[in-house]
Design a protein around this motif. Structure first.
Motif, short mmCIF file in Angstrom:
data_model
loop_
_atom_site.label_atom_id
_atom_site.label_comp_id
_atom_site.label_asym_id
_atom_site.label_seq_id
_atom_site.Cartn_x
_atom_site.Cartn_y
_atom_site.Cartn_z
N GLN A 1 -54.41 7.48 -61.87
CA GLN A 1 -53.59 6.59 -62.68
C GLN A 1 -52.19 6.46 -62.08
O GLN A 1 -51.64 5.36 -61.96
N ARG A 2 -51.62 7.59 -61.68
CA ARG A 2 -50.24 7.56 -61.18
C ARG A 2 -50.15 6.98 -59.78
O ARG A 2 -49.12 6.39 -59.42
N VAL A 3 -51.17 7.15 -58.96
CA VAL A 3 -51.17 6.47 -57.67
C VAL A 3 -51.11 4.97 -57.89
O VAL A 3 -50.34 4.24 -57.23
N ALA A 4 -51.90 4.48 -58.84
CA ALA A 4 -51.89 3.04 -59.15
C ALA A 4 -50.53 2.62 -59.70
O ALA A 4 -50.00 1.55 -59.33
N ASP A 5 -49.95 3.44 -60.56
CA ASP A 5 -48.63 3.13 -61.11
C ASP A 5 -47.59 3.01 -59.99
O ASP A 5 -46.77 2.09 -59.99
N THR A 6 -47.64 3.95 -59.05
CA THR A 6 -46.68 3.92 -57.94
C THR A 6 -46.92 2.72 -57.04
O THR A 6 -45.97 2.05 -56.61
N ALA A 7 -48.18 2.42 -56.75
CA ALA A 7 -48.49 1.26 -55.90
C ALA A 7 -48.00 -0.04 -56.53
O ALA A 7 -47.42 -0.90 -55.85
N ARG A 8 -48.22 -0.18 -57.84
CA ARG A 8 -47.72 -1.38 -58.53
C ARG A 8 -46.19 -1.42 -58.54
O ARG A 8 -45.59 -2.48 -58.35
N TYR A 9 -45.59 -0.25 -58.75
CA TYR A 9 -44.13 -0.16 -58.82
C TYR A 9 -43.48 -0.57 -57.50
O TYR A 9 -42.54 -1.38 -57.46
N VAL A 10 -43.99 -0.03 -56.38
CA VAL A 10 -43.35 -0.34 -55.09
C VAL A 10 -43.64 -1.78 -54.68
O VAL A 10 -42.80 -2.43 -54.04
N ARG A 11 -44.81 -2.29 -55.03
CA ARG A 11 -45.11 -3.68 -54.68
C ARG A 11 -44.16 -4.63 -55.41
O ARG A 11 -43.78 -5.68 -54.88
N GLU A 12 -43.75 -4.25 -56.60
CA GLU A 12 -42.84 -5.10 -57.37
C GLU A 12 -41.39 -4.94 -56.95
O GLU A 12 -40.63 -5.91 -56.95
N HIS A 13 -40.99 -3.72 -56.54
CA HIS A 13 -39.57 -3.43 -56.35
C HIS A 13 -39.13 -3.26 -54.90
O HIS A 13 -37.93 -3.32 -54.62
N SER A 14 -40.06 -3.03 -53.98
CA SER A 14 -39.71 -2.78 -52.58
C SER A 14 -40.14 -3.97 -51.72
O SER A 14 -41.34 -4.29 -51.65
N PRO A 15 -39.22 -4.63 -51.03
CA PRO A 15 -39.62 -5.75 -50.15
C PRO A 15 -40.63 -5.33 -49.09
O PRO A 15 -41.53 -6.10 -48.74
N PHE A 16 -40.48 -4.12 -48.58
CA PHE A 16 -41.41 -3.62 -47.56
C PHE A 16 -42.82 -3.54 -48.14
O PHE A 16 -43.79 -4.03 -47.54
N TYR A 17 -42.95 -2.90 -49.29
CA TYR A 17 -44.28 -2.73 -49.88
C TYR A 17 -44.83 -4.04 -50.45
O TYR A 17 -46.05 -4.24 -50.51
#
Length: 470
Positions: free
Chosen positions: A39-55
């Protein structure tokens, strides 16, 4: 204390503490933890895709679920993040504006471009809670109250802040001093250790060695005159045999206290038994073959390869499937969801000896299994008549210790273990060995004359020259 002014942080800190206390007490079931991690891996992946230009770019076509947990198959298809990505992406990797971090750090930049490492309150709460719980029992083994000298750089570096906060949590007195600083220096540092009754050091192995050398030059017997009971070593690869040898010089228990980096934060913490253990509620761990990038299978419960981590908390710069560049052995523990971690050297620190790849850990462990009374060491590698040869130079605490070394026995043990010729010499090794935390174990400890010197060795020599000139 700052959390009492922020109800949201106060609630997060309490929840983090409760979760990690469950980990300490062994209350997590494997299936329960696995569900939490996915669950938290998915949370982090969604978070960085939304907030990090690199991701956002890296994960543009990635199979990240819109909600809920990620599956192991989806996770395995996510691209890795590498050190080169961090150096090229720089601030684009960061997921929060700098003015929403509580502090800003950078990597040292001695062997490559310095990369930004901001920390949010969430980052510090998660990581410092893990260290506080792990270190509590360590310190209790050595007395109720301690005066702790934190000997690390403070400019753009997390050492002083992190350990200052953790020791404050534990109720110990902290003295922040960096002996390489022109404001401190080794004579003043040694004087403060004695005057303040310092009982614990937090420093690199190289710093503990440098202090011992400085004390010897000043006629100070560190084992009897100073009251240091424990040393928490950080920042460099160190084998158990080396730690035991160092403890003998200080008359103290020496711990390899964490596995961490400026960019990836705390990935394992030392516990009272001296073992490094993972923090699986904070990080998701993978172990891959560094050559193929494929996951390795455990052998007798041990996974050996390059460590890959994903942060399970959403702070200033969370990383997803980050290839650390470090080789580890992760050992499953019956009845526990944590694993014992043994860092064995960086991927590029591996040495080709006798036709086989040898890890930094195994080479140092073999050497020090047959040595005592040694302050420091350095290794030179040559090729003679088509055979690899190893010359080990050891610096001993005194002349008597040097005479006690069975050079033939050490040379035979190393030669038989790695299929090389080996000789042992007793002499001073200089200051290059103190640069390991700034460069690497290999650059600080090895002169491989079989190949052209590396940029890392040149960086180590430059740092050593600067320290010699002070």
């Amino acid at each position: 204390m700052y959390t009492i002014f922020r109800p949201d942080l106060d609630a997060f800190a309490r929840a983090t503490l409760a979760e990690q206390q469950r980990l300490q007490s062994g209350d997590w079931e494997p299936g329960e933890l696995r569900d939490l991690q996915l669950q938290r891996v998915a949370d982090t992946a969604r978070y960085v895709r939304e907030h990090s230009p690199f991701y956002a770019k890296l994960f543009a076509a990635a199979d990240v679920p819109a909600s809920g947990p990620i599956t192991p198959e989806q996770l395995a298809r996510l691209p890795f993040t590498t050190k080169d990505d961090l150096r090229s992406g720089m601030f684009d990797v960061v997921s929060l504006p700098i003015d929403r971090a509580w502090i800003f750090y950078e990597t040292t930049g001695t062997t490559g471009r310095a990369t930004p490492c901001p920390r949010s309150d969430h980052d510090s709460i998660v990581n410092n809670t893990a260290l506080t719980l792990a270190y509590r029992e360590i310190f209790e083994q050595h007395g109720d109250k301690h005066v702790v000298a934190v000997m690390g750089p403070t400019e753009l570096h997390s050492t002083g802040d992190t350990f200052g906060d953790v020791m404050h949590n534990l109720g110990h007195t902290v003295v922040k001093m960096w002996p390489h600083s022109p404001l401190v220096g080794f004579p003043r540092a040694l004087a403060l250790l004695e005057k303040l009754g310092v009982t614990a050091l937090i420093c690199t192995p190289g710093m503990a060695i440098s202090l011992a050398k400085a004390a010897g030059a000043a006629g100070i017997d560190i084992a009897s005159r100073l009251g240091v009971r424990l040393i928490l070593c950080v920042g460099e690869l160190t084998s158990p045999a080396m730690l035991e040898n160092l403890g003998g010089q200080w008359n103290a228990r020496v711990y390899n206290c964490m596995y961490a980096s400026q960019e990836a934060s705390i990935m394992a913490a030392c516990h009272a038994d001296g073992q490094l253990r993972t923090v699986p509620v904070s990080n998701y761990y993978e172990v891959i073959d560094p050559a193929t990038a494929q996951p390795v299978e455990p052998v007798d419960g041990v996974r050996e390869g390059e460590l890959v981590i994903t942060h399970l908390y959403q702070g200033a710069k969370p990383l997803v499937r980050y290839r650390t560049g470090d080789m580890v052995r992760l050992s499953a523990q019956p009845g526990s969801v944590t694993e014992v971690m043994r860092p064995i050297g960086r991927v590029r620190d591996a040495l080709l000896l006798g036709g086989e790849l040898v890890t930094a850990y195994d080479l140092e462990q073999t050497i020090f299994s047959h040595l005592s009374g040694v302050l420091d060491y350095f290794i030179s590698l040559d090729e003679v008549d088509g055979r690899d040869t190893v010359t080990i130079t050891v610096e001993t605490v005194d002349e008597i210790a040097g005479l006690r070394i069975d050079r033939e026995r050490v040379g035979r043990a190393v030669g038989e273990a790695f299929g090389v010729g080996c000789t042992v010499a007793v002499a001073a090794v200089g200051t290059i060995t103190s640069t390991g935390a700034m460069v690497s174990w290999k650059a600080a400890r090895i002169h491989d004359r079989r190949v052209t010197d590396s940029a890392e060795r040149e960086a180590a020599l430059a740092i050593a020259a600067g320290r010699d000139s002070r």
